[in-house]
Design a protein around this motif. Structure first.
Motif, PDB file in Angstrom:
ATOM      1  N   GLN A  49       0.826  -1.207   0.000  1.00 15.45           N
ATOM      2  CA  GLN A  49       0.000   0.000   0.000  1.00 15.45           C
ATOM      3  C   GLN A  49       0.864   1.263   0.000  1.00 15.45           C
ATOM      4  OE1 GLN A  49      -3.421  -0.035  -0.413  1.00 15.45           O
ATOM      5  NE2 GLN A  49      -2.964   2.096  -0.870  1.00 15.45           N
ATOM      6  N   SER A  50       1.949   1.235   0.733  1.00 16.19           N
ATOM      7  CA  SER A  50       2.856   2.375   0.776  1.00 16.19           C
ATOM      8  C   SER A  50       3.463   2.640  -0.595  1.00 16.19           C
ATOM      9  CB  SER A  50       3.956   2.119   1.806  1.00 16.19           C
ATOM     10  OG  SER A  50       4.899   3.153   1.785  1.00 16.19           O
ATOM     11  N   ILE A  51       3.876   1.590  -1.274  1.00 11.49           N
ATOM     12  CA  ILE A  51       4.441   1.737  -2.623  1.00 11.49           C
ATOM     13  C   ILE A  51       3.388   2.296  -3.570  1.00 11.49           C
ATOM     14  CG2 ILE A  51       5.324   0.463  -4.619  1.00 11.49           C
ATOM     15  CD1 ILE A  51       6.739  -1.382  -2.549  1.00 11.49           C
ATOM     16  N   ALA A  52       2.179   1.774  -3.476  1.00  9.01           N
ATOM     17  CA  ALA A  52       1.092   2.260  -4.335  1.00  9.01           C
ATOM     18  C   ALA A  52       0.815   3.732  -4.072  1.00  9.01           C
ATOM     19  CB  ALA A  52      -0.160   1.420  -4.117  1.00  9.01           C
ATOM     20  N   ASP A  53       0.665   4.086  -2.805  1.00  4.28           N
ATOM     21  CA  ASP A  53       0.345   5.466  -2.442  1.00  4.28           C
ATOM     22  C   ASP A  53       1.429   6.447  -2.873  1.00  4.28           C
ATOM     23  OD1 ASP A  53      -2.004   4.557  -1.298  1.00  4.28           O
ATOM     24  OD2 ASP A  53      -1.246   4.680   0.768  1.00  4.28           O
ATOM     25  N   SER A  54       2.671   6.067  -2.665  1.00  3.48           N
ATOM     26  CA  SER A  54       3.761   6.984  -2.971  1.00  3.48           C
ATOM     27  C   SER A  54       4.009   7.134  -4.467  1.00  3.48           C
ATOM     28  CB  SER A  54       5.044   6.548  -2.266  1.00  3.48           C
ATOM     29  OG  SER A  54       5.498   5.310  -2.759  1.00  3.48           O
ATOM     30  N   ASN A  55       3.414   6.256  -5.275  1.00  8.97           N
ATOM     31  CA  ASN A  55       3.634   6.326  -6.711  1.00  8.97           C
ATOM     32  C   ASN A  55       2.360   6.576  -7.511  1.00  8.97           C
ATOM     33  OD1 ASN A  55       6.597   5.673  -7.152  1.00  8.97           O
ATOM     34  ND2 ASN A  55       5.968   4.096  -5.707  1.00  8.97           N
ATOM     35  N   GLY A  56       1.278   6.884  -6.831  1.00 10.53           N
ATOM     36  CA  GLY A  56       0.042   7.213  -7.531  1.00 10.53           C
ATOM     37  C   GLY A  56      -0.581   6.065  -8.287  1.00 10.53           C
ATOM     38  N   ASP A  58      -2.728   2.104  -8.033  1.00 12.04           N
ATOM     39  CA  ASP A  58      -3.530   1.182  -7.245  1.00 12.04           C
ATOM     40  C   ASP A  58      -2.908  -0.195  -7.467  1.00 12.04           C
ATOM     41  OD1 ASP A  58      -5.735   0.267  -5.635  1.00 12.04           O
ATOM     42  OD2 ASP A  58      -6.583  -0.554  -7.485  1.00 12.04           O
ATOM     43  N   ILE A  59      -2.591  -0.870  -6.393  1.00 13.57           N
ATOM     44  CA  ILE A  59      -2.088  -2.245  -6.485  1.00 13.57           C
ATOM     45  C   ILE A  59      -3.090  -3.106  -5.746  1.00 13.57           C
ATOM     46  CG2 ILE A  59      -0.223  -3.849  -5.980  1.00 13.57           C
ATOM     47  CD1 ILE A  59       1.683  -1.419  -5.885  1.00 13.57           C
ATOM     48  N   ALA A  60      -3.708  -4.015  -6.481  1.00 14.16           N
ATOM     49  CA  ALA A  60      -4.715  -4.893  -5.898  1.00 14.16           C
ATOM     50  C   ALA A  60      -4.328  -6.336  -6.144  1.00 14.16           C
ATOM     51  CB  ALA A  60      -6.079  -4.603  -6.513  1.00 14.16           C
ATOM     52  N   VAL A  61      -4.701  -7.188  -5.195  1.00  3.99           N
ATOM     53  CA  VAL A  61      -4.447  -8.614  -5.351  1.00  3.99           C
ATOM     54  C   VAL A  61      -5.784  -9.328  -5.229  1.00  3.99           C
ATOM     55  CG1 VAL A  61      -3.183 -10.614  -4.497  1.00  3.99           C
ATOM     56  CG2 VAL A  61      -2.158  -8.344  -4.330  1.00  3.99           C
ATOM     57  N   SER A  62      -6.108 -10.081  -6.258  1.00  2.00           N
ATOM     58  CA  SER A  62      -7.342 -10.852  -6.270  1.00  2.00           C
ATOM     59  C   SER A  62      -7.018 -12.248  -6.767  1.00  2.00           C
ATOM     60  CB  SER A  62      -8.368 -10.188  -7.194  1.00  2.00           C
ATOM     61  OG  SER A  62      -9.552 -10.946  -7.237  1.00  2.00           O
ATOM     62  N   GLY A  63      -7.320 -13.242  -5.953  1.00  2.00           N
ATOM     63  CA  GLY A  63      -6.943 -14.609  -6.324  1.00  2.00           C
ATOM     64  C   GLY A  63      -5.440 -14.685  -6.482  1.00  2.00           C
ATOM     65  N   THR A  67      -2.631  -6.809  -9.624  1.00  2.00           N
ATOM     66  CA  THR A  67      -2.945  -5.818 -10.643  1.00  2.00           C
ATOM     67  C   THR A  67      -2.361  -4.463 -10.271  1.00  2.00           C
ATOM     68  OG1 THR A  67      -5.013  -6.957 -11.156  1.00  2.00           O
ATOM     69  CG2 THR A  67      -4.818  -4.682 -11.909  1.00  2.00           C
ATOM     70  N   PHE A  68      -1.635  -3.887 -11.214  1.00  2.00           N
ATOM     71  CA  PHE A  68      -1.075  -2.553 -11.084  1.00  2.00           C
ATOM     72  C   PHE A  68      -1.890  -1.642 -12.000  1.00  2.00           C
ATOM     73  CE2 PHE A  68       2.229  -5.507 -10.077  1.00  2.00           C
ATOM     74  CZ  PHE A  68       2.926  -4.922  -9.038  1.00  2.00           C
ATOM     75  N   THR A  69      -2.598  -0.678 -11.417  1.00  2.00           N
ATOM     76  CA  THR A  69      -3.441   0.217 -12.202  1.00  2.00           C
ATOM     77  C   THR A  69      -2.929   1.638 -12.081  1.00  2.00           C
ATOM     78  OG1 THR A  69      -5.374  -1.183 -11.802  1.00  2.00           O
ATOM     79  CG2 THR A  69      -5.792   1.064 -12.563  1.00  2.00           C
ATOM     80  N   TYR A  70      -2.668   2.225 -13.234  1.00  2.00           N
ATOM     81  CA  TYR A  70      -2.312   3.633 -13.272  1.00  2.00           C
ATOM     82  C   TYR A  70      -3.504   4.372 -13.861  1.00  2.00           C
ATOM     83  CZ  TYR A  70      -0.438   8.130 -14.264  1.00  2.00           C
ATOM     84  OH  TYR A  70      -0.266   9.488 -14.300  1.00  2.00           O
ATOM     85  N   ILE A 119      -1.300  -5.445 -15.808  1.00  2.00           N
ATOM     86  CA  ILE A 119      -0.989  -4.040 -15.950  1.00  2.00           C
ATOM     87  C   ILE A 119      -2.199  -3.381 -16.604  1.00  2.00           C
ATOM     88  CG2 ILE A 119       0.610  -2.336 -16.908  1.00  2.00           C
ATOM     89  CD1 ILE A 119       1.896  -4.395 -14.950  1.00  2.00           C
ATOM     90  N   GLN A 120      -2.669  -2.305 -15.993  1.00  2.00           N
ATOM     91  CA  GLN A 120      -3.888  -1.668 -16.468  1.00  2.00           C
ATOM     92  C   GLN A 120      -3.717  -0.149 -16.435  1.00  2.00           C
ATOM     93  OE1 GLN A 120      -7.130  -2.661 -13.856  1.00  2.00           O
ATOM     94  NE2 GLN A 120      -8.622  -2.384 -15.464  1.00  2.00           N
ATOM     95  N   TYR A 121      -4.119   0.509 -17.506  1.00  2.00           N
ATOM     96  CA  TYR A 121      -4.113   1.968 -17.592  1.00  2.00           C
ATOM     97  C   TYR A 121      -5.541   2.436 -17.791  1.00  2.00           C
ATOM     98  CZ  TYR A 121       0.948   2.294 -17.961  1.00  2.00           C
ATOM     99  OH  TYR A 121       2.289   2.259 -17.696  1.00  2.00           O
ATOM    100  N   MET A 122      -5.941   3.435 -16.994  1.00  2.00           N
ATOM    101  CA  MET A 122      -7.298   3.969 -17.045  1.00  2.00           C
ATOM    102  C   MET A 122      -7.241   5.484 -17.209  1.00  2.00           C
ATOM    103  SD  MET A 122      -8.855   1.092 -16.368  1.00  2.00           S
ATOM    104  CE  MET A 122     -10.502   1.308 -15.751  1.00  2.00           C
ATOM    105  N   ASP A 123      -8.319   6.052 -17.758  1.00  2.00           N
ATOM    106  CA  ASP A 123      -8.399   7.504 -17.784  1.00  2.00           C
ATOM    107  C   ASP A 123      -9.145   7.988 -16.542  1.00  2.00           C
ATOM    108  OD1 ASP A 123     -11.167   7.309 -18.261  1.00  2.00           O
ATOM    109  OD2 ASP A 123     -11.087   8.293 -20.208  1.00  2.00           O
ATOM    110  N   ALA A 124      -9.368   9.287 -16.434  1.00  2.00           N
ATOM    111  CA  ALA A 124      -9.977   9.879 -15.238  1.00  2.00           C
ATOM    112  C   ALA A 124     -11.397   9.382 -14.973  1.00  2.00           C
ATOM    113  CB  ALA A 124      -9.979  11.397 -15.346  1.00  2.00           C
ATOM    114  N   LYS A 125     -12.060   8.878 -16.007  1.00  2.00           N
ATOM    115  CA  LYS A 125     -13.430   8.375 -15.834  1.00  2.00           C
ATOM    116  C   LYS A 125     -13.464   6.851 -15.759  1.00  2.00           C
ATOM    117  CE  LYS A 125     -16.402  12.034 -17.038  1.00  2.00           C
ATOM    118  NZ  LYS A 125     -17.746  12.312 -17.433  1.00  2.00           N
TER     119      LYS A 125
END
Length: 137
Positions: A49-56, A58-63, A67-70, A119-125
């Protein structure tokens, strides 16, 4: 698109997290997937969570998928989305060994199989610009 190389550097840092994972749990008595593995170790959860927060990110683990989402701060119109996806894909192509290596390292450290890096990239919406998965080879 400069964030593609930023994500690669972040993933290299995440590989260091696997060292923390090495001492946690075991396949026989512990978690049966990566999500349970991470959930069972408060220090590891906090570090991720610290790595995710400091780099803007979202890092999620499912199963068994990490997933790294920018998320870009701007909304992309259809034309920009059509251009962004191929550009991100091209930029990430050279880093496939990094991502598959991370999946392999996680499998070795956790003694779990079938771990994937998404690896996932999303826009503001929250419209997806690009997404791909990597697994250990």
């Amino acid at each position: 698109m400069k964030r593609v190389s930023f994500l690669v550097m972040l993933l290299i840092m995440i590989m260091a997290v696997t060292a923390v994972m090495a001492g946690c749990g075991s396949k026989e008595t512990g978690p049966t997937n990566l999500e349970e593995y991470v959930a069972s170790d408060e220090t590891l959860k906090n570090e991720i969570q610290s790595i995710a927060d400091s780099n803007g990110l979202d890092i999620a683990v499912s199963g068994n998928t990490m997933t790294f989402t920018y998320k870009y701060d701007q909304e992309f119109d259809e034309e920009m989305k059509a251009t962004a996806g191929p550009l991100i894909e091209q930029a990430l192509a050279d880093y496939a060994p990094t991502f598959t290596g991370l999946a392999k390292d996680l499998e070795e450290q956790t003694k779990l199989s079938g771990i994937k890096i998404k690896i996932q990239y999303m826009d503001a919406k929250d419209s997806e610009l690009y997404s791909t998965e990597y697994a250990a080879e």
